[in-house]
Scaffold this active site. Structure first.
Site, PDB file in Angstrom:
ATOM      1  CG  ASP A  85      -2.290  -0.707   0.752  1.00 13.40           C
ATOM      2  OD1 ASP A  85      -2.775  -0.425  -0.346  1.00 13.40           O
ATOM      3  OD2 ASP A  85      -2.801  -1.533   1.523  1.00 13.40           O
ATOM      4  CD  GLU A 116      -4.564   0.970  -3.117  1.00 17.10           C
ATOM      5  OE1 GLU A 116      -4.555   0.339  -2.037  1.00 17.10           O
ATOM      6  OE2 GLU A 116      -4.741   0.421  -4.226  1.00 17.10           O
ATOM      7  CE1 TYR A 123      -2.702  -3.141   5.886  1.00 15.20           C
ATOM      8  CE2 TYR A 123      -1.551  -1.645   4.428  1.00 15.20           C
ATOM      9  CZ  TYR A 123      -2.426  -2.681   4.612  1.00 15.20           C
ATOM     10  OH  TYR A 123      -3.029  -3.263   3.539  1.00 15.20           O
ATOM     11  CD  GLU A 205      -5.038  -2.683  -8.090  1.00 11.22           C
ATOM     12  OE1 GLU A 205      -5.466  -3.086  -9.183  1.00 11.22           O
ATOM     13  OE2 GLU A 205      -5.117  -1.513  -7.711  1.00 11.22           O
ATOM     14  CG  ASP A 238     -11.510   0.277  -0.050  1.00 11.26           C
ATOM     15  OD1 ASP A 238     -12.719   0.466  -0.255  1.00 11.26           O
ATOM     16  OD2 ASP A 238     -10.895   0.771   0.918  1.00 11.26           O
ATOM     17  CG  HIS A 242      -8.500  -0.171  -5.743  1.00 10.61           C
ATOM     18  ND1 HIS A 242      -7.679  -0.098  -4.650  1.00 10.61           N
ATOM     19  CD2 HIS A 242      -9.503   0.725  -5.517  1.00 10.61           C
ATOM     20  CE1 HIS A 242      -8.157   0.806  -3.799  1.00 10.61           C
ATOM     21  NE2 HIS A 242      -9.263   1.297  -4.304  1.00 10.61           N
TER      22      HIS A 242
END
Lengths: 376, 88
Positions: A85, A116, A123, A205, A238, A242
């Protein structure tokens, strides 16, 4: 310098290709060449969430009770996700925006990259919760050799395209003397590097993220680190979007309806694209070996994760019209689907996160025949 | 019986399902497992090849599908269908 941040030329963006046409000037969305990108933006906005919404207090205790080799699996996986990310939060903007020619696509790319950055923030939220000093984890991302290997393979197609694209934006097409070296900049090569970069983004991804999701959900299958799994669930929702965005771009390119030369590039790069997928699958298998080097965990081990890598690679390649390289098999982690269903991402109905809420608001068209089957 | 359609998938025993229900749900009710994720048309995980028949969507899905593909999670059968099972 041929790049300009606001193109003074009057441009009809309905006639421009996705990339390498006239640069966008007015950010207008009343007319769109590809309405799908506007729809993706709407959907992404309706998904908005914040990491702090997820309560992680139980995870802290869970983490302390994990065996050492499980801590290694959990933290390494989290480091890898942080790396991915970190890259995705900035690179679509840097690589694709300067050569994008459609306002709706430009905004989709920005919306995509923005989401992102929320993942990256989450995190930090997770790591701050389980470690008293988060620096241990973050610093290791640029020290740990296994992670650095990943960083290299994830970023090299971006770097190759960005370097060449910058030269193009600075100097234009033709042969140039750069640092005493003759370098030829051609449109075909630009498009080729762009296409390969998109393939590697698609791989990131569609495969790399999913391998990491499998690890996160494997803990939660044992009712451990469930707060973390909730965050990853939101991230997975998400990422699915993407992935759809990238698949649309790649398929539009390959179809030739957007740019004929791009279709030739896609055709010529087919084998290279397949190699990028296969190479990534092999790297993910090596990564699985590193994750489980000190021992497996209940429900997941190196072999199962490797089978999952092959399974998901086949599916993703098929989706963008490439040949699937591995022996067909069934999903070795059938419980993954249940974790990935975004239907049961819990949201309070009064929050406008439920996308049908928003869709309902936007679409207020009523036609006379809507009441045809309505009897009093 | 016009509210039901026949769905054939590869050489499996054909199933009969209500038109009002998503194809994915019908397949699941008959224990035919295919991949799914979002169940609302944006991820594309549930795409299958449509060999024969016609389907309809409540709203156009976001996921990319080719001419001959359908998203089972959000499509409903209008006619009898023949589908090709994807990689599972």
């Amino acid at each position: 310098m041929q790049y300009t941040i606001f193109n003074r030329k009057p441009v009809n963006s309905l006639k421009e290709p996705m990339f390498f046409g006239e640069t966008v000037n007015v950010a207008r969305y009343d007319q769109q060449k590809y309405p799908i990108f506007e729809q993706l933006i709407e959907k992404q906005l309706s998904f908005f969430w914040r990491p702090e919404e997820v309560d992680l207090s139980k995870d802290r205790k869970d983490f302390q009770d994990l065996a050492e080799h499980e801590k290694h699996i959990f933290l390494s996986n989290l480091k890898y996700q942080t790396l991915l990310d970190s890259i995705q939060g900035r690179s679509p903007n840097i690589a694709f925006l300067p050569v994008c020619s459609l306002p709706e696509l430009e905004t989709w790319i920005e919306t995509w990259a923005f989401s992102e950055t929320i993942h990256s923030r989450s995190y930090t939220h997770i790591i701050r919760n389980i470690k008293s000093d988060p620096s241990d984890v973050f610093d290791d991302i640029v020290r740990n050799e296994e992670i650095l290997k990943r960083a290299d393979s994830v970023s090299k197609y971006y770097d190759s395209f960005i370097e060449y694209m910058n030269l193009f934006n600075l100097l234009g097409l033709g042969v140039h003397d750069i640092n005493g070296k003759k370098t030829e900049i051609t449109m075909f090569e630009l498009k080729k590097r762009l296409y390969l970069c998109l393939v590697s983004v698609n791989v990131l991804e569609a495969i790399r993220f999913y391998v990491s999701f499998a690890c996160s959900f494997a803990f939660a299958e044992r009712a451990l680190m469930e707060g973390n799994a909730k965050v990853i669930k939101l991230i997975a929702r998400d990422e699915a979007l993407h992935l759809t965005g990238t698949q649309h771009m790649m398929n539009l390119m390959a179809s030739g309806q957007d740019d004929e030369e791009m279709a030739r590039v896609a055709e010529e790069c087919k084998q290279q694209a397949e190699e990028i997928f296969v190479e990534a699958a092999e790297q993910e298998k090596q990564w699985a070996e590193y994750l489980f080097k000190d021992g497996s965990m209940i429900g997941l081990n190196k072999d199962i994760l490797c089978q999952y890598v092959e399974y998901i690679t086949n599916i993703r390649m098929q989706a963008v019209g490439l040949n699937s390289p591995f022996e067909a098999r069934s999903n070795p982690l059938p419980w993954m689907n249940a974790w990935l269903v975004s239907d049961n991402v819990q949201v309070a109905p009064q929050e406008s996160e439920i996308s049908s809420y928003l869709v309902g608001q936007v679409d207020s068209e009523v036609s006379a025949d809507d009441f045809d089957d309505f009897d009093l | 019986m016009s509210d039901e359609v026949k769905i054939e998938i590869d050489d499996l025993v054909p199933i009969y399902a209500p038109k009002s229900q998503s194809i994915l749900s019908s397949l699941e009710q008959h224990d035919i497992r295919i991949e799914y994720q979002c169940r609302s048309g944006y991820c594309g995980a549930c795409r299958v090849k449509l060999l024969e028949g016609r389907v309809d969507y409540d709203e156009p899905p976001l996921a990319f599908i080719k001419e001959n593909e359908i998203l089972t999670c959000c499509s409903k059968a209008i006619t009898d269908l023949k589908l090709e099972r994807p990689l599972t």
